[in-house]
Design a protein around this motif. Structure first.
Motif, PDB file in Angstrom:
ATOM      1  N   GLY A 128      -3.297  14.128   1.097  1.00  0.00           N
ATOM      2  CA  GLY A 128      -2.920  13.656   2.418  1.00  0.00           C
ATOM      3  C   GLY A 128      -4.122  13.526   3.329  1.00  0.00           C
ATOM      4  N   SER A 129      -3.853  13.430   4.609  1.00  0.00           N
ATOM      5  CA  SER A 129      -4.933  13.251   5.578  1.00  0.00           C
ATOM      6  C   SER A 129      -5.881  14.451   5.595  1.00  0.00           C
ATOM      7  N   ALA A 130      -5.354  15.667   5.372  1.00  0.00           N
ATOM      8  CA  ALA A 130      -6.193  16.874   5.422  1.00  0.00           C
ATOM      9  C   ALA A 130      -7.309  16.817   4.385  1.00  0.00           C
ATOM     10  N   GLU A 131      -6.978  16.349   3.169  1.00  0.00           N
ATOM     11  CA  GLU A 131      -7.988  16.268   2.111  1.00  0.00           C
ATOM     12  C   GLU A 131      -9.036  15.205   2.424  1.00  0.00           C
ATOM     13  N   LEU A 132      -8.600  14.060   2.953  1.00  0.00           N
ATOM     14  CA  LEU A 132      -9.556  13.008   3.291  1.00  0.00           C
ATOM     15  C   LEU A 132     -10.467  13.441   4.435  1.00  0.00           C
ATOM     16  N   VAL A 133      -9.892  14.092   5.437  1.00  0.00           N
ATOM     17  CA  VAL A 133     -10.696  14.596   6.559  1.00  0.00           C
ATOM     18  C   VAL A 133     -11.712  15.617   6.054  1.00  0.00           C
ATOM     19  N   HIS A 134     -11.284  16.473   5.137  1.00  0.00           N
ATOM     20  CA  HIS A 134     -12.192  17.474   4.560  1.00  0.00           C
ATOM     21  C   HIS A 134     -13.389  16.810   3.875  1.00  0.00           C
ATOM     22  N   LEU A 135     -13.121  15.794   3.060  1.00  0.00           N
ATOM     23  CA  LEU A 135     -14.202  15.116   2.343  1.00  0.00           C
ATOM     24  C   LEU A 135     -15.124  14.360   3.310  1.00  0.00           C
ATOM     25  N   VAL A 136     -14.530  13.683   4.286  1.00  0.00           N
ATOM     26  CA  VAL A 136     -15.340  12.947   5.268  1.00  0.00           C
ATOM     27  C   VAL A 136     -16.215  13.913   6.064  1.00  0.00           C
ATOM     28  N   ASN A 137     -15.641  15.043   6.493  1.00  0.00           N
ATOM     29  CA  ASN A 137     -16.418  16.037   7.244  1.00  0.00           C
ATOM     30  C   ASN A 137     -17.540  16.634   6.402  1.00  0.00           C
ATOM     31  N   THR A 138     -17.257  16.835   5.111  1.00  0.00           N
ATOM     32  CA  THR A 138     -18.286  17.355   4.202  1.00  0.00           C
ATOM     33  C   THR A 138     -19.468  16.395   4.140  1.00  0.00           C
ATOM     34  N   LEU A 139     -19.164  15.100   4.071  1.00  0.00           N
ATOM     35  CA  LEU A 139     -20.224  14.090   4.010  1.00  0.00           C
ATOM     36  C   LEU A 139     -20.954  13.960   5.344  1.00  0.00           C
ATOM     37  N   TRP A 140     -20.206  14.025   6.466  1.00  0.00           N
ATOM     38  CA  TRP A 140     -20.863  13.989   7.780  1.00  0.00           C
ATOM     39  C   TRP A 140     -21.797  15.188   7.919  1.00  0.00           C
ATOM     40  N   TYR A 141     -21.334  16.362   7.457  1.00  0.00           N
ATOM     41  CA  TYR A 141     -22.139  17.576   7.574  1.00  0.00           C
ATOM     42  C   TYR A 141     -23.437  17.449   6.783  1.00  0.00           C
ATOM     43  N   ALA A 142     -23.384  16.672   5.701  1.00  0.00           N
ATOM     44  CA  ALA A 142     -24.580  16.443   4.883  1.00  0.00           C
ATOM     45  C   ALA A 142     -25.418  15.294   5.447  1.00  0.00           C
ATOM     46  N   ARG A 143     -25.145  14.920   6.687  1.00  0.00           N
ATOM     47  CA  ARG A 143     -25.895  13.895   7.425  1.00  0.00           C
ATOM     48  C   ARG A 143     -25.720  12.490   6.872  1.00  0.00           C
ATOM     49  N   ALA A 144     -24.486  12.187   6.436  1.00  0.00           N
ATOM     50  CA  ALA A 144     -24.190  10.796   6.060  1.00  0.00           C
ATOM     51  C   ALA A 144     -24.340   9.931   7.305  1.00  0.00           C
ATOM     52  N   GLU A 145     -24.861   8.730   7.123  1.00  0.00           N
ATOM     53  CA  GLU A 145     -25.095   7.835   8.265  1.00  0.00           C
ATOM     54  C   GLU A 145     -24.024   6.755   8.402  1.00  0.00           C
ATOM     55  N   ALA A 146     -23.267   6.531   7.337  1.00  0.00           N
ATOM     56  CA  ALA A 146     -22.153   5.580   7.368  1.00  0.00           C
ATOM     57  C   ALA A 146     -21.188   5.953   6.252  1.00  0.00           C
ATOM     58  N   ILE A 147     -19.888   5.874   6.551  1.00  0.00           N
ATOM     59  CA  ILE A 147     -18.858   6.241   5.576  1.00  0.00           C
ATOM     60  C   ILE A 147     -17.744   5.199   5.612  1.00  0.00           C
ATOM     61  N   SER A 148     -17.171   4.932   4.443  1.00  0.00           N
ATOM     62  CA  SER A 148     -15.995   4.062   4.369  1.00  0.00           C
ATOM     63  C   SER A 148     -14.983   4.665   3.404  1.00  0.00           C
ATOM     64  N   ILE A 149     -13.696   4.383   3.658  1.00  0.00           N
ATOM     65  CA  ILE A 149     -12.609   4.785   2.758  1.00  0.00           C
ATOM     66  C   ILE A 149     -11.914   3.513   2.306  1.00  0.00           C
ATOM     67  N   ASN A 150     -11.973   3.247   1.009  1.00  0.00           N
ATOM     68  CA  ASN A 150     -11.439   1.979   0.468  1.00  0.00           C
ATOM     69  C   ASN A 150     -11.957   0.782   1.264  1.00  0.00           C
ATOM     70  N   ASP A 151     -13.244   0.830   1.582  1.00  0.00           N
ATOM     71  CA  ASP A 151     -13.963  -0.224   2.306  1.00  0.00           C
ATOM     72  C   ASP A 151     -13.554  -0.351   3.777  1.00  0.00           C
ATOM     73  N   TYR A 152     -12.837   0.646   4.309  1.00  0.00           N
ATOM     74  CA  TYR A 152     -12.532   0.684   5.740  1.00  0.00           C
ATOM     75  C   TYR A 152     -13.571   1.592   6.406  1.00  0.00           C
ATOM     76  N   ARG A 153     -14.350   1.052   7.301  1.00  0.00           N
ATOM     77  CA  ARG A 153     -15.412   1.821   7.960  1.00  0.00           C
ATOM     78  C   ARG A 153     -14.842   2.967   8.790  1.00  0.00           C
ATOM     79  N   VAL A 154     -15.411   4.150   8.627  1.00  0.00           N
ATOM     80  CA  VAL A 154     -15.006   5.322   9.405  1.00  0.00           C
ATOM     81  C   VAL A 154     -16.038   5.546  10.506  1.00  0.00           C
ATOM     82  N   THR A 155     -15.572   5.594  11.756  1.00  0.00           N
ATOM     83  CA  THR A 155     -16.469   5.782  12.895  1.00  0.00           C
ATOM     84  C   THR A 155     -16.028   7.002  13.699  1.00  0.00           C
ATOM     85  N   ALA A 156     -16.687   7.202  14.832  1.00  0.00           N
ATOM     86  CA  ALA A 156     -16.358   8.347  15.682  1.00  0.00           C
ATOM     87  C   ALA A 156     -14.944   8.267  16.248  1.00  0.00           C
ATOM     88  N   GLN A 157     -14.378   7.073  16.333  1.00  0.00           N
ATOM     89  CA  GLN A 157     -13.034   6.906  16.886  1.00  0.00           C
ATOM     90  C   GLN A 157     -11.987   6.597  15.820  1.00  0.00           C
TER      91      GLN A 157
END
Length: 242
Positions: A128-157
């Motif tokens: 669910g959303s909790a698992e995706l948020v966990h993975l995205v936060n893990t990548l942000w914490y590792a200083r990812a500069e850009a992230i996408s989920i199924n080619d949908y860009r994830v931003t601050a909003q």
């Protein structure tokens, strides 16, 4: 005789009440059905109108972005805008996700396990959303500069939320969605070593329902991530004057 007359009277009253109740139910059902059709039509019309408005705004936004880019390049060539200012603007657009980007990074693939090969105690639990948020936060914490989920860009909003029945996961507010029953791919651009270490951290890929999925990742030298399709809103915040 009195008993028979009473029985007939009771039968007539019951029949009359039954008729009145049936008639009332019929009228209510007819009314609800008519009102429901009108409401559904209104809702569909409103949704279509909003979709059209969204497409028009997205098109206008894209044209304005291109015009601004041309003006900035022209001004820079003429020496009217400092190159550092132009560089800062470009960097801001990258951070906001309003431009396409590419670079080295990591690709995470999440596939549902089949019950035959699954070691999980409960394979009916979907990601669910909790698992995706966990993975995205893990990548942000590792200083990812850009992230996408199924080619949908994830931003601050970009919000990530389950649907009411948890059958889909919404990504942002532009109608983007992914299904926990299908393969989900997360791309992250950044320092490959840091991103790899973050996902290797114990428990990083065992959070929540991730045990019910085959989660793999690979380091890639060249990843392409498209710009966001969402429009930024700042209706309530204003800069503080120093």
């Amino acid at each position: 005789m009195k008993k028979q007359t009473s029985q007939i009277f009771v039968a007539v009253v019951c029949a009359l009440l039954g008729f009145l109740l049936a008639y009332q139910f019929k009228m209510l059902a007819k009314k609800d059905g008519t009102d429901g059709n009108i409401n559904n039509t209104d809702i569909i019309s409103e949704v279509e109108s909003l979709k059209k408005e969204k497409e028009e705004l997205a098109s206008t936004n894209s044209k304005l972005t291109e015009e601004i880019k041309k003006l900035e390049e022209s001004a820079t060539e003429n020496g009217k805008v400092d190159l550092e200012v132009k560089k800062a603007l470009d960097n801001a657009r990258i951070q906001l996700g309003t431009v396409d980007v590419k670079g080295p990074g990591i690709i995470v693939t999440i596939k549902p396990k089949t019950p035959i090969f699954s070691n999980a105690t409960d394979t009916s639990v979907d990601l669910g959303s909790a698992e995706l948020v966990h993975l995205v936060n893990t990548l942000w914490y590792a200083r990812a500069e850009a992230i996408s989920i199924n080619d949908y860009r994830v931003t601050a909003q970009t919000g990530i939320m389950n649907s009411s029945g948890t059958s889909i996961i919404w990504i942002g507010t532009s109608g983007r969605k992914v299904s926990p029953k299908e393969t989900i791919v997360i791309k992250a651009i950044g320092d490959k070593t840091k991103l790899n270490v973050a996902l290797d951290f114990p428990g990083a890929l065992k959070f929540g329902a991730l045990d019910n999925y085959d989660v793999t990742y690979k380091v890639v030298d060249d990843i392409f991530i498209e710009k966001t399709t969402e429009s930024y809103r700042t209706d309530f915040i204003t800069p503080v004057k120093e």
